[in-house]
Design a protein around this motif. Structure first.
Motif, PDB file in Angstrom:
ATOM      1  N   SER A 375       0.834  -1.204   0.000  1.00  0.00           N
ATOM      2  CA  SER A 375       0.000   0.000   0.000  1.00  0.00           C
ATOM      3  C   SER A 375       0.870   1.256   0.000  1.00  0.00           C
ATOM      4  O   SER A 375       0.627   2.195  -0.772  1.00  0.00           O
ATOM      5  CB  SER A 375      -0.917  -0.006   1.226  1.00  0.00           C
ATOM      6  OG  SER A 375      -1.649   1.197   1.315  1.00  0.00           O
ATOM      7  N   GLY A 376       1.915   1.276   0.838  1.00  0.00           N
ATOM      8  CA  GLY A 376       2.810   2.433   0.869  1.00  0.00           C
ATOM      9  C   GLY A 376       3.551   2.635  -0.443  1.00  0.00           C
ATOM     10  O   GLY A 376       3.714   3.768  -0.910  1.00  0.00           O
ATOM     11  N   LEU A 377       3.984   1.541  -1.072  1.00  0.00           N
ATOM     12  CA  LEU A 377       4.715   1.654  -2.335  1.00  0.00           C
ATOM     13  C   LEU A 377       3.796   2.101  -3.471  1.00  0.00           C
ATOM     14  O   LEU A 377       4.208   2.869  -4.347  1.00  0.00           O
ATOM     15  CB  LEU A 377       5.363   0.304  -2.673  1.00  0.00           C
ATOM     16  CG  LEU A 377       6.420  -0.198  -1.680  1.00  0.00           C
ATOM     17  CD1 LEU A 377       7.022  -1.512  -2.171  1.00  0.00           C
ATOM     18  CD2 LEU A 377       7.522   0.840  -1.457  1.00  0.00           C
ATOM     19  N   MET A 378       2.561   1.625  -3.476  1.00  0.00           N
ATOM     20  CA  MET A 378       1.608   2.062  -4.504  1.00  0.00           C
ATOM     21  C   MET A 378       1.322   3.553  -4.381  1.00  0.00           C
ATOM     22  O   MET A 378       1.244   4.271  -5.385  1.00  0.00           O
ATOM     23  CB  MET A 378       0.316   1.257  -4.401  1.00  0.00           C
ATOM     24  CG  MET A 378       0.447  -0.187  -4.883  1.00  0.00           C
ATOM     25  SD  MET A 378      -1.053  -1.152  -4.640  1.00  0.00           S
ATOM     26  CE  MET A 378      -2.170  -0.343  -5.805  1.00  0.00           C
ATOM     27  N   ASN A 379       1.188   4.038  -3.160  1.00  0.00           N
ATOM     28  CA  ASN A 379       0.968   5.476  -2.970  1.00  0.00           C
ATOM     29  C   ASN A 379       2.166   6.285  -3.450  1.00  0.00           C
ATOM     30  O   ASN A 379       2.015   7.373  -4.008  1.00  0.00           O
ATOM     31  CB  ASN A 379       0.697   5.762  -1.496  1.00  0.00           C
ATOM     32  CG  ASN A 379      -0.590   5.125  -1.003  1.00  0.00           C
ATOM     33  OD1 ASN A 379      -1.496   4.884  -1.785  1.00  0.00           O
ATOM     34  ND2 ASN A 379      -0.650   4.839   0.279  1.00  0.00           N
ATOM     35  N   ALA A 380       3.371   5.752  -3.238  1.00  0.00           N
ATOM     36  CA  ALA A 380       4.579   6.453  -3.687  1.00  0.00           C
ATOM     37  C   ALA A 380       4.632   6.578  -5.203  1.00  0.00           C
ATOM     38  O   ALA A 380       5.203   7.524  -5.735  1.00  0.00           O
ATOM     39  CB  ALA A 380       5.819   5.716  -3.183  1.00  0.00           C
ATOM     40  N   LEU A 381       4.033   5.613  -5.907  1.00  0.00           N
ATOM     41  CA  LEU A 381       4.023   5.635  -7.370  1.00  0.00           C
ATOM     42  C   LEU A 381       2.794   6.352  -7.938  1.00  0.00           C
ATOM     43  O   LEU A 381       2.579   6.340  -9.148  1.00  0.00           O
ATOM     44  CB  LEU A 381       4.072   4.202  -7.908  1.00  0.00           C
ATOM     45  CG  LEU A 381       5.386   3.448  -7.661  1.00  0.00           C
ATOM     46  CD1 LEU A 381       5.271   2.003  -8.138  1.00  0.00           C
ATOM     47  CD2 LEU A 381       6.546   4.144  -8.361  1.00  0.00           C
ATOM     48  N   GLY A 382       1.991   6.949  -7.059  1.00  0.00           N
ATOM     49  CA  GLY A 382       0.814   7.674  -7.526  1.00  0.00           C
ATOM     50  C   GLY A 382      -0.327   6.779  -7.953  1.00  0.00           C
ATOM     51  O   GLY A 382      -1.136   7.166  -8.806  1.00  0.00           O
ATOM     52  N   LEU A 383      -0.439   5.602  -7.357  1.00  0.00           N
ATOM     53  CA  LEU A 383      -1.486   4.639  -7.727  1.00  0.00           C
ATOM     54  C   LEU A 383      -2.622   4.637  -6.714  1.00  0.00           C
ATOM     55  O   LEU A 383      -3.224   3.605  -6.423  1.00  0.00           O
ATOM     56  CB  LEU A 383      -0.887   3.231  -7.836  1.00  0.00           C
ATOM     57  CG  LEU A 383       0.249   3.072  -8.845  1.00  0.00           C
ATOM     58  CD1 LEU A 383       0.869   1.679  -8.744  1.00  0.00           C
ATOM     59  CD2 LEU A 383      -0.260   3.322 -10.259  1.00  0.00           C
ATOM     60  N   GLN A 384      -2.943   5.810  -6.156  1.00  0.00           N
ATOM     61  CA  GLN A 384      -3.957   5.874  -5.116  1.00  0.00           C
ATOM     62  C   GLN A 384      -5.334   5.445  -5.611  1.00  0.00           C
ATOM     63  O   GLN A 384      -6.103   4.831  -4.865  1.00  0.00           O
ATOM     64  CB  GLN A 384      -4.051   7.306  -4.563  1.00  0.00           C
ATOM     65  CG  GLN A 384      -2.813   7.755  -3.809  1.00  0.00           C
ATOM     66  CD  GLN A 384      -1.829   8.493  -4.700  1.00  0.00           C
ATOM     67  OE1 GLN A 384      -1.798   8.280  -5.912  1.00  0.00           O
ATOM     68  NE2 GLN A 384      -1.024   9.354  -4.113  1.00  0.00           N
ATOM     69  N   GLY A 385      -5.653   5.789  -6.866  1.00  0.00           N
ATOM     70  CA  GLY A 385      -6.956   5.410  -7.408  1.00  0.00           C
ATOM     71  C   GLY A 385      -7.133   3.904  -7.456  1.00  0.00           C
ATOM     72  O   GLY A 385      -8.194   3.368  -7.095  1.00  0.00           O
ATOM     73  N   LYS A 386      -6.097   3.192  -7.874  1.00  0.00           N
ATOM     74  CA  LYS A 386      -6.173   1.733  -7.915  1.00  0.00           C
ATOM     75  C   LYS A 386      -6.209   1.152  -6.505  1.00  0.00           C
ATOM     76  O   LYS A 386      -6.888   0.143  -6.263  1.00  0.00           O
ATOM     77  CB  LYS A 386      -4.993   1.180  -8.703  1.00  0.00           C
ATOM     78  CG  LYS A 386      -5.049   1.542 -10.185  1.00  0.00           C
ATOM     79  CD  LYS A 386      -3.914   0.927 -10.975  1.00  0.00           C
ATOM     80  CE  LYS A 386      -4.042   1.290 -12.455  1.00  0.00           C
ATOM     81  NZ  LYS A 386      -2.950   0.729 -13.273  1.00  0.00           N
TER      82      LYS A 386
END
Length: 440
Positions: A375-386
């Motif tokens: 979850s933290g890594l996805m947020n870092a890549l700007g994947l909050q919508g997914k």
């Protein structure tokens, strides 16, 4: 030495820095978790399972109320500060603090106006005193988390770590003193003591961080437009805030739903509330033990991942290293919990019924650890919508399974655990697929 060797050398230095920062944060988080874990054990023995159930119900409402100010905004500030220069970081800092106040203060007033309906929605009016103590935490936590996001994005993890340790020490001291001094008070008032101690600890922690950030917040020259900074912060924060808000809402619904469905299985209301207290207040803290390391790993790796993405550098190697380290940590803690489950259940909590829960549920520890880090890594890549879509899907599955399974007399609490496990596995599979595809 060829020119091609310099990027590799730089990457190795970056990895060493990440390791050192992770070790420092892990040590500080370990201390914080040990204090919090000891406090929970002591509280469960002093208050009993029923009062702990009230504490957990009020705590779930608090998590729902503070989600709009502690989730998306700190992550957005960390991401923007990781890419910005010093003057631009000051603008991000000031804009973030302003935005946190604009959201948290009206939310506090609204929650106070709806305090009685909220406690009734939780299913027990006895949660009202704890809720009233939690309400001032909303703006305090909002500003604190904004300041912490600035520090993590700037690569300065020391101030947040020190403030968190101070907060936990104050909480522990006040909780022990007040619970010991007020043993004759009713359960509803004693269940509010952890909330009072939390408010005091968070306020002192905020004062410390404000003291350390004062120059940058009030006097340092800022570059860039405040309007542009606010717009970018809102654009980055909204999807993540929506995801966390949905998750918190679903967790609150589950906390309310669990006692109701356990009563439908034939348990008395007090026994159903005790089961909730045993699961959320005793079992879950043990299963979340790896988080003092994995959360540090995620917080340190996320800004570096953001920088690599902005610079067009490869990200998959860093992601695989972080996930591999997380898996090893989760497996090691799983083995320890399985071996020492009798100590947790018999010596620390004095709840024999907890032993089979810990022994069987410890297999979820690596899964939960990986979910936290992905979850933290996805947020870092700007994947909050997914992330939001995955969270919606998994929480819906959890409630869909919990409703019928927890009401079965042959399952009861095991039905709740089955629903939770299914949601965690689904979250992990979807997050891993999304993360690795995005890093290609």
């Amino acid at each position: 030495m060829t020119c091609a060797a310099y990027p590799l050398r730089g990457d190795n230095m970056k990895m060493r820095t990440l390791v050192y920062q992770t070790m420092f944060l892990s040590a500080s988080h370990f201390l914080v978790r040990v204090i919090g874990f000891a406090m929970r054990i002591w509280l469960s023995r002093e208050l009993g399972a029923m009062a702990m159930g009230l504490v957990e119900l009020a705590g779930s409402a608090q998590m729902l109320l503070i989600t709009p100010v502690i989730s998306g905004l700190p992550a957005a500030m960390s991401r923007m500060c990781a890419k910005a220069e010093s003057g631009e970081r000051v603008r991000v800092l000031r804009s973030g603090v302003l935005l946190s106040l604009l959201v948290s203060l009206p939310l506090t007033v609204l929650a106070f106006a709806l305090r009685t309906p909220l406690s009734l929605w939780l299913g027990d009016i006895r949660t009202l005193p704890a809720l009233l103590c939690y309400l001032p935490c909303i703006p305090v936590l909002g500003v604190s988390c904004a300041l912490n996001g600035y520090y993590y994005g700037s690569g300065k993890p020391v101030p947040p770590a020190v403030s968190e340790i101070l907060e936990q020490i104050v909480r522990l001291f006040l909780t022990v003193r007040l619970v010991s001094a007020l043993r004759g008070w009713p359960s509803m008032l004693r269940a509010a003591i952890p909330a009072c101690a939390t408010l005091a600890g968070e306020t002192i922690s905020l004062l410390l961080v404000l003291l350390l950030t004062g120059r940058a917040l009030f006097f340092a020259p800022a570059a860039g437009s405040r309007k542009d900074a606010l717009r970018e912060l809102i654009d980055l924060a909204l999807p993540l805030t929506g995801m966390r808000l949905v998750s918190s809402l679903m967790r609150t619904v589950q906390s309310v739903l669990i006692p109701a469905r356990l009563q439908a299985s034939g348990l008395a209301a007090g026994e159903a509330l005790s089961r909730l207290g045993m699961m959320n207040g005793m079992m879950m803290p043990v299963l979340m033990l790896p988080s003092f390391i994995t959360s540090s790993l995620s917080m340190v790796a996320a800004p570096e991942l953001t920088r690599r993405q902005a610079q067009g550098r490869p990200q998959k190697r860093l992601i695989r290293r972080v996930l591999g380290a997380t898996l090893l940590i989760g497996l090691a803690v799983m083995a320890c919990v399985f071996v020492f489950a009798p100590v947790f259940s018999g010596v620390l909590y004095r709840q024999a019924e907890l032993l089979p829960l810990l022994r069987r549920c410890c297999v979820l520890i690596p899964v939960m650890s990986l979910c936290q880090v992905t979850s933290g890594l996805m947020n870092a890549l700007g994947l909050q919508g997914k992330s939001l879509r995955i969270s919606l899907l998994s929480n819906f599955l959890s409630i869909l399974l919990l409703y019928p399974l927890a009401a079965q007399p042959s399952l009861r609490l095991w039905g709740v655990i089955i629903a939770m496990a299914a949601a965690q596995v689904l979250t992990l599979l979807c997050s891993l697929r999304t993360l690795l595809l995005a890093a290609d």
